[in-house]
Design a protein around this motif. Structure first.
Motif, short mmCIF file in Angstrom:
data_model
loop_
_atom_site.label_atom_id
_atom_site.label_comp_id
_atom_site.label_asym_id
_atom_site.label_seq_id
_atom_site.Cartn_x
_atom_site.Cartn_y
_atom_site.Cartn_z
N SER A 74 0.83 -1.21 0.00
CA SER A 74 0.00 0.00 0.00
C SER A 74 0.86 1.25 0.00
O SER A 74 0.57 2.22 -0.71
CB SER A 74 -0.96 0.00 1.19
OG SER A 74 -2.00 -0.92 0.95
N LEU A 75 1.93 1.24 0.78
CA LEU A 75 2.84 2.38 0.81
C LEU A 75 3.50 2.58 -0.56
O LEU A 75 3.63 3.71 -1.03
CB LEU A 75 3.89 2.18 1.90
CG LEU A 75 4.85 3.34 2.16
CD1 LEU A 75 4.09 4.62 2.52
CD2 LEU A 75 5.82 2.97 3.27
N LEU A 76 3.90 1.49 -1.20
CA LEU A 76 4.46 1.58 -2.55
C LEU A 76 3.46 2.25 -3.49
O LEU A 76 3.83 3.16 -4.25
CB LEU A 76 4.80 0.18 -3.08
CG LEU A 76 5.05 0.09 -4.60
CD1 LEU A 76 6.30 0.86 -5.00
CD2 LEU A 76 5.11 -1.35 -5.04
N LEU A 77 2.22 1.82 -3.45
CA LEU A 77 1.23 2.37 -4.37
C LEU A 77 0.93 3.84 -4.08
O LEU A 77 0.73 4.61 -5.01
CB LEU A 77 -0.04 1.52 -4.36
CG LEU A 77 0.15 0.17 -5.06
CD1 LEU A 77 -1.05 -0.73 -4.84
CD2 LEU A 77 0.41 0.35 -6.54
N VAL A 78 0.92 4.21 -2.83
CA VAL A 78 0.71 5.62 -2.50
C VAL A 78 1.87 6.47 -3.02
O VAL A 78 1.67 7.48 -3.69
CB VAL A 78 0.52 5.82 -0.97
CG1 VAL A 78 0.60 7.29 -0.59
CG2 VAL A 78 -0.79 5.20 -0.52
N ARG A 79 3.09 6.04 -2.74
CA ARG A 79 4.27 6.81 -3.18
C ARG A 79 4.41 6.81 -4.70
O ARG A 79 4.75 7.82 -5.30
CB ARG A 79 5.53 6.29 -2.52
CG ARG A 79 5.57 6.61 -1.04
CD ARG A 79 6.84 6.13 -0.41
NE ARG A 79 6.88 6.45 1.01
CZ ARG A 79 7.80 5.99 1.84
NH1 ARG A 79 8.77 5.21 1.40
NH2 ARG A 79 7.76 6.32 3.12
N ALA A 80 4.14 5.68 -5.33
CA ALA A 80 4.20 5.60 -6.79
C ALA A 80 3.14 6.50 -7.42
O ALA A 80 3.40 7.17 -8.42
CB ALA A 80 4.02 4.16 -7.25
N ALA A 81 1.97 6.54 -6.82
CA ALA A 81 0.90 7.40 -7.33
C ALA A 81 1.28 8.87 -7.21
O ALA A 81 1.04 9.66 -8.13
CB ALA A 81 -0.41 7.11 -6.59
N GLU A 82 1.86 9.23 -6.09
CA GLU A 82 2.29 10.63 -5.91
C GLU A 82 3.34 11.01 -6.95
O GLU A 82 3.29 12.09 -7.54
CB GLU A 82 2.83 10.84 -4.49
CG GLU A 82 1.75 10.76 -3.43
CD GLU A 82 2.30 10.68 -2.01
OE1 GLU A 82 3.53 10.45 -1.83
OE2 GLU A 82 1.50 10.83 -1.07
N LEU A 83 4.28 10.11 -7.20
CA LEU A 83 5.32 10.36 -8.18
C LEU A 83 4.73 10.40 -9.59
O LEU A 83 5.05 11.30 -10.39
CB LEU A 83 6.38 9.26 -8.08
CG LEU A 83 7.62 9.40 -8.94
CD1 LEU A 83 8.36 10.70 -8.64
CD2 LEU A 83 8.55 8.21 -8.67
N ALA A 84 3.86 9.47 -9.91
CA ALA A 84 3.25 9.43 -11.24
C ALA A 84 2.38 10.66 -11.49
O ALA A 84 2.35 11.18 -12.61
CB ALA A 84 2.42 8.16 -11.40
#
Length: 171
Positions: free
Chosen positions: A52-62
């Motif tokens: 979940s943390l990966l997806l949150v950070r990846a979404a912010e970056l994307a």
């Protein structure tokens, strides 16, 4: 008359004749895959929190680097913040708080996203992989998990990831 009786008798006997057995096509041998072991509560917590943390950070970056996926990124981030909040609440009850650090594989994926020249493509690939893993892990834990506190969280995560899989399949 005798001929008629003979014909009826022959017809009756013909009806009693056995037919050759019908051979069914050979069935391939059934392959039974071994059931994977049930994750411990600590393992499920660590993997789910990191994902979940990966997806949150990846979404912010994307969202910053790939405007074409900004709407998807915002939705993914909101969904996985919700899963993270549920994990945090359950973790408090179990004295098993989720880590704020990514597992090594997730950290490597996030770093690769930061370096790529095609952030929209890389983001979609990360999301697709994470959602597939979420469906498998959360579904398994919801059914067979050892913690009655984490099983409802796993059901929630599975439902969220099922919606995301449908969203990704629509394009």
């Amino acid at each position: 008359m005798r001929l008629a009786v003979t014909l009826v008798g022959v017809a009756l006997l013909a009806g009693c004749a056995t037919r050759p057995p019908v051979r069914e096509p050979a069935r391939p041998p059934m392959v039974v895959e071994p059931e994977r072991p049930v994750a411990t509560a600590a393992d499920y917590m660590a993997v789910s929190a990191s994902r979940s943390l990966l997806l949150v950070r990846a979404a912010e970056l994307a969202e910053r680097r790939a405007p074409t996926v900004a709407t998807l990124a915002r939705r993914i981030a909101a969904n996985h913040r919700g899963i993270g909040a549920q994990l945090n609440l359950a973790g408090r009850r179990l004295d098993l708080l989720p880590s704020a650090e990514l597992l090594p594989l997730d950290a490597a994926q996030l770093a690769a996203l930061g370096r790529t020249g095609e952030p929209a493509v890389a983001f979609r690939r990360i999301v697709a992989s994470a959602v597939a893993n979420c469906l498998a892990d959360a579904g398994d834990y919801a059914m067979r998990g050892t913690s009655p506190t984490l099983r409802p969280v796993a059901r929630f995560a599975e439902a969220v990831c099922r919606e995301e899989a449908a969203l990704l399949s629509r394009g």
